[in-house]
Scaffold this motif. Sequence first.
Motif, PDB file in Angstrom:
ATOM      1  N   GLN A  58      11.693  12.721  20.984  1.00  0.00           N
ATOM      2  CA  GLN A  58      12.229  12.454  22.320  1.00  0.00           C
ATOM      3  C   GLN A  58      12.027  10.996  22.737  1.00  0.00           C
ATOM      4  N   THR A  59      10.837  10.462  22.486  1.00  0.00           N
ATOM      5  CA  THR A  59      10.528   9.096  22.923  1.00  0.00           C
ATOM      6  C   THR A  59      10.734   8.066  21.814  1.00  0.00           C
ATOM      7  N   GLY A  60      10.780   8.522  20.565  1.00  0.00           N
ATOM      8  CA  GLY A  60      10.916   7.584  19.450  1.00  0.00           C
ATOM      9  C   GLY A  60       9.622   6.897  19.078  1.00  0.00           C
ATOM     10  N   SER A  61       8.535   7.248  19.765  1.00  0.00           N
ATOM     11  CA  SER A  61       7.226   6.664  19.451  1.00  0.00           C
ATOM     12  C   SER A  61       6.491   7.566  18.461  1.00  0.00           C
ATOM     13  N   ALA A  62       5.433   7.046  17.892  1.00  0.00           N
ATOM     14  CA  ALA A  62       4.673   7.793  16.888  1.00  0.00           C
ATOM     15  C   ALA A  62       3.182   7.660  17.165  1.00  0.00           C
ATOM     16  N   ARG A  63       2.438   8.648  16.690  1.00  0.00           N
ATOM     17  CA  ARG A  63       0.983   8.617  16.798  1.00  0.00           C
ATOM     18  C   ARG A  63       0.384   8.706  15.399  1.00  0.00           C
ATOM     19  N   ILE A  64      -0.655   7.936  15.159  1.00  0.00           N
ATOM     20  CA  ILE A  64      -1.287   7.891  13.837  1.00  0.00           C
ATOM     21  C   ILE A  64      -2.167   9.126  13.658  1.00  0.00           C
ATOM     22  N   VAL A  65      -1.959   9.824  12.537  1.00  0.00           N
ATOM     23  CA  VAL A  65      -2.704  11.061  12.280  1.00  0.00           C
ATOM     24  C   VAL A  65      -3.444  11.029  10.940  1.00  0.00           C
ATOM     25  N   GLY A  66      -3.351   9.928  10.200  1.00  0.00           N
ATOM     26  CA  GLY A  66      -4.053   9.831   8.925  1.00  0.00           C
ATOM     27  C   GLY A  66      -4.152   8.397   8.456  1.00  0.00           C
ATOM     28  N   PHE A  67      -5.280   8.070   7.792  1.00  0.00           N
ATOM     29  CA  PHE A  67      -5.507   6.716   7.285  1.00  0.00           C
ATOM     30  C   PHE A  67      -6.215   6.835   5.933  1.00  0.00           C
ATOM     31  N   GLU A  68      -5.445   6.638   4.856  1.00  0.00           N
ATOM     32  CA  GLU A  68      -5.969   6.838   3.501  1.00  0.00           C
ATOM     33  C   GLU A  68      -5.827   5.560   2.680  1.00  0.00           C
ATOM     34  N   VAL A  69      -6.557   5.494   1.577  1.00  0.00           N
ATOM     35  CA  VAL A  69      -6.490   4.335   0.699  1.00  0.00           C
ATOM     36  C   VAL A  69      -6.730   4.749  -0.741  1.00  0.00           C
ATOM     37  N   LYS A  70      -6.097   4.021  -1.650  1.00  0.00           N
ATOM     38  CA  LYS A  70      -6.396   4.116  -3.079  1.00  0.00           C
ATOM     39  C   LYS A  70      -6.812   2.722  -3.536  1.00  0.00           C
ATOM     40  N   PRO A  71      -8.076   2.538  -3.901  1.00  0.00           N
ATOM     41  CA  PRO A  71      -8.543   1.211  -4.298  1.00  0.00           C
ATOM     42  C   PRO A  71      -8.266   0.933  -5.784  1.00  0.00           C
ATOM     43  N   PHE A  72      -7.916  -0.304  -6.094  1.00  0.00           N
ATOM     44  CA  PHE A  72      -7.670  -0.722  -7.474  1.00  0.00           C
ATOM     45  C   PHE A  72      -8.430  -2.017  -7.758  1.00  0.00           C
ATOM     46  N   SER A  73      -8.764  -2.184  -9.024  1.00  0.00           N
ATOM     47  CA  SER A  73      -9.342  -3.441  -9.484  1.00  0.00           C
ATOM     48  C   SER A  73      -8.297  -4.122 -10.363  1.00  0.00           C
ATOM     49  N   VAL A  74      -7.796  -5.271  -9.918  1.00  0.00           N
ATOM     50  CA  VAL A  74      -6.689  -5.940 -10.600  1.00  0.00           C
ATOM     51  C   VAL A  74      -7.001  -7.427 -10.758  1.00  0.00           C
ATOM     52  N   LYS A  75      -6.869  -7.923 -11.982  1.00  0.00           N
ATOM     53  CA  LYS A  75      -7.011  -9.353 -12.219  1.00  0.00           C
ATOM     54  C   LYS A  75      -5.653 -10.004 -11.967  1.00  0.00           C
ATOM     55  N   HIS A  76      -5.496 -10.498 -10.743  1.00  0.00           N
ATOM     56  CA  HIS A  76      -4.205 -11.054 -10.345  1.00  0.00           C
ATOM     57  C   HIS A  76      -3.914 -12.367 -11.066  1.00  0.00           C
TER      58      HIS A  76
ATOM     59  N   HIS B 171      -7.735  -4.757  -4.654  1.00  0.00           N
ATOM     60  CA  HIS B 171      -6.398  -4.397  -4.167  1.00  0.00           C
ATOM     61  C   HIS B 171      -6.466  -3.009  -3.530  1.00  0.00           C
ATOM     62  N   LEU B 172      -6.021  -2.915  -2.291  1.00  0.00           N
ATOM     63  CA  LEU B 172      -6.085  -1.657  -1.545  1.00  0.00           C
ATOM     64  C   LEU B 172      -4.668  -1.192  -1.227  1.00  0.00           C
ATOM     65  N   ALA B 173      -4.372   0.058  -1.620  1.00  0.00           N
ATOM     66  CA  ALA B 173      -3.070   0.658  -1.313  1.00  0.00           C
ATOM     67  C   ALA B 173      -3.268   1.639  -0.156  1.00  0.00           C
ATOM     68  N   PHE B 174      -2.957   1.172   1.063  1.00  0.00           N
ATOM     69  CA  PHE B 174      -3.155   1.995   2.256  1.00  0.00           C
ATOM     70  C   PHE B 174      -1.972   2.933   2.465  1.00  0.00           C
ATOM     71  N   THR B 175      -2.274   4.104   3.014  1.00  0.00           N
ATOM     72  CA  THR B 175      -1.244   5.037   3.475  1.00  0.00           C
ATOM     73  C   THR B 175      -1.559   5.422   4.913  1.00  0.00           C
ATOM     74  N   VAL B 176      -0.640   5.115   5.812  1.00  0.00           N
ATOM     75  CA  VAL B 176      -0.801   5.474   7.225  1.00  0.00           C
ATOM     76  C   VAL B 176       0.142   6.634   7.517  1.00  0.00           C
ATOM     77  N   LYS B 177      -0.421   7.759   7.928  1.00  0.00           N
ATOM     78  CA  LYS B 177       0.388   8.929   8.256  1.00  0.00           C
ATOM     79  C   LYS B 177       0.589   8.985   9.765  1.00  0.00           C
ATOM     80  N   TYR B 178       1.803   9.319  10.172  1.00  0.00           N
ATOM     81  CA  TYR B 178       2.107   9.324  11.599  1.00  0.00           C
ATOM     82  C   TYR B 178       2.921  10.574  11.957  1.00  0.00           C
ATOM     83  N   HIS B 179       2.767  10.974  13.206  1.00  0.00           N
ATOM     84  CA  HIS B 179       3.542  12.103  13.733  1.00  0.00           C
ATOM     85  C   HIS B 179       4.545  11.570  14.747  1.00  0.00           C
TER      86      HIS B 179
END
Length: 641
Positions: free
Chosen positions: A190-208, A178-186
């Motif tokens: 003015q335009t309402g658009s965003a640019r990606i400035v970070g890509f992080e993850v916290k991995p977990f081991s889960v017996k679903h 199980h991967l918990a991603f975090t995408v950071k954006y700026h």
Amino acid sequence: MAFLRSLAFPTLMFSAILLLLIHGAHCFYLPGVAPQDFKQGDTLQVKVNKLTSTKTQLPYSYYSLPYCPPGKIQDSAENLGEVLRGDRIENSLYVFKMREPQMCNILCKLTLDAKTTKEFKEKIDDEYRVNMILDNLPLVVPLKRLDQDSTVYQLGFHVGLKGQYTGSKEEKYFIHNHLAFTVKYHMDPQTGSARIVGFEVKPFSVKHEVDGKWDEKKTRLTTCDPHTKRAVVNSNTPQEVEEKKEIIFTYDVEFQPSDVKWASRWDTYLLMTDDQIHWFSIVNSLMIVLFLSGMVAMIMLRTLYRDISKYNELETQEEAQEETGWKLVHGDVFRPPNHSDLLCVYVGTGVQFFGMILVTMIFAILGFLSPSNRGSLMTAMLLLWVFMGLFAGYFSTRLYKMFKGSEWKKIAFRTAIMFPATVSAIFFVLNALIWGQKSSGAVPFGTMFALIFLWFGISVPLVFVGSYVGFKKPAIESPVKTNKIPRQIPEQAWYMNPAFSVLIGGILPFGAVFIELFFILTSIWLNQFYYIFGFLFLVFIILIVTCAEITVVLCYFQLCSEDYLWWWRSYLTSGSSALYLFLYATFYFFTKLEITKMVSAILYFGYMLIASYAFFVVTGTIGFYACFWFTRLIYSSVKID
């Protein structure tokens, strides 16, 4: 030095044109990649890269493990440097929607058999990490430093881990499913658009646990569920890796606004927390340079001042005798050495390497070769090496003609072939070992053909062109005439023994760079970023000065003891620093690395042998030209009776 001046300008001009062509339309964006704007709801495609391990140094493609594959696996176009690094960038099932959080998305279910269980366990044993990419940013795992209130980032997440249940001594294997991603954006207001400035993850081991029966499209889980807002926050019930076990792969993604602008998004990855060590390294190296500069200044002032004063009445008999030492060998000092052809080849190859390193470093400082443009550093170095063959041929043939040589084509051929052939032989053996391990680090036949074409199709002809131009130039004239009969060399003191003085000469150049060498080895073998080219350029300048000065000092002592065989010794004096580099690499292997496999150890020492050989050629050439300039200077400044 005239050698350095003549090399620098045309090299820089040519390389500027070359690198502008490489970067094409995006060359005005540093570090070479154009930003991409995303509106809310735009599709974000996560790409997967190789699996890496610092314990084996053997990369594998992501789908070498039975992870959830898309309907059709597509390879991204990779440049030459990426292929040589073992990068294999492919598409994946991880698909996000910009600024639309997702919880507990199910990718697939996998039932382990004996083969897949073994594969996962082997990769967990070897501490392999999974690498992913989003908008050209590598995936990182944020870790809090205990000693400081700061965060460090590790590239990729571990395939899994080993551990024990409470009250049990039996070691089990657990997979991060199980991967918990975090995408950071700026955000651009003015335009309402965003640019990606970070890509992080916290991995977990889960017996679903499945709520009801398994259905590819409608399955709900009891361990995490977007409807009940139940998220995975720990690995208290981990997923074991055992035969016949079922593994369900899931992921979350959240989006966080950030004040970091797109142009600065790599700063976090490249942040060096120990820059004080680098400054200490610079100061340490400068002390060595100042010491040697003082000795060179004393030698130059003493010798040249005495020659101008023509042994006036102020000098003592002892000083006159010392002066006479190097003057006595004026008729032999420019006598061609034994194996002069080989010396010419090594000097030409050294010039080729020097030009490649100098230009590469300049453009790296300017930001063209940053890690965001994966493989660009290695690609640029290979291309520059190929085109620098022009200078290799020129300088080797100029020296050859000075030694009264006439077969310039033979020297050109040996210059074009000898060093690349030696490195290629080692490289092919290492590549065969990597092939045997079925690693993605093995160079494909298509890339091998491209390398051979660069060598024989471009580099070899350029060496011949440079040799032709160099041979057409007037021969370099010696400042004094050479006697027909060689002078007998008197018996030397023990400390002037060639082997001893050569080994001593390599210590100071190595001492000037060994601290920075630690960080370079760490970036290569421990999978970390290295982007402090400003420090590296300063260290390179200090290395040049140190090699030149130690060679001049020892060359002067050698001539004073009436030993005129300085040609090869000047090359070997500073070149011997490569021996200390290889010894340090051996020390680093046993103290910093955890490599246990024989194949991985052979790879390490094979590549470090190539690096040491290249270091020998570069430093040896610097020392040679310094001594060449020094001897011509002192013998042209005196009147020989």
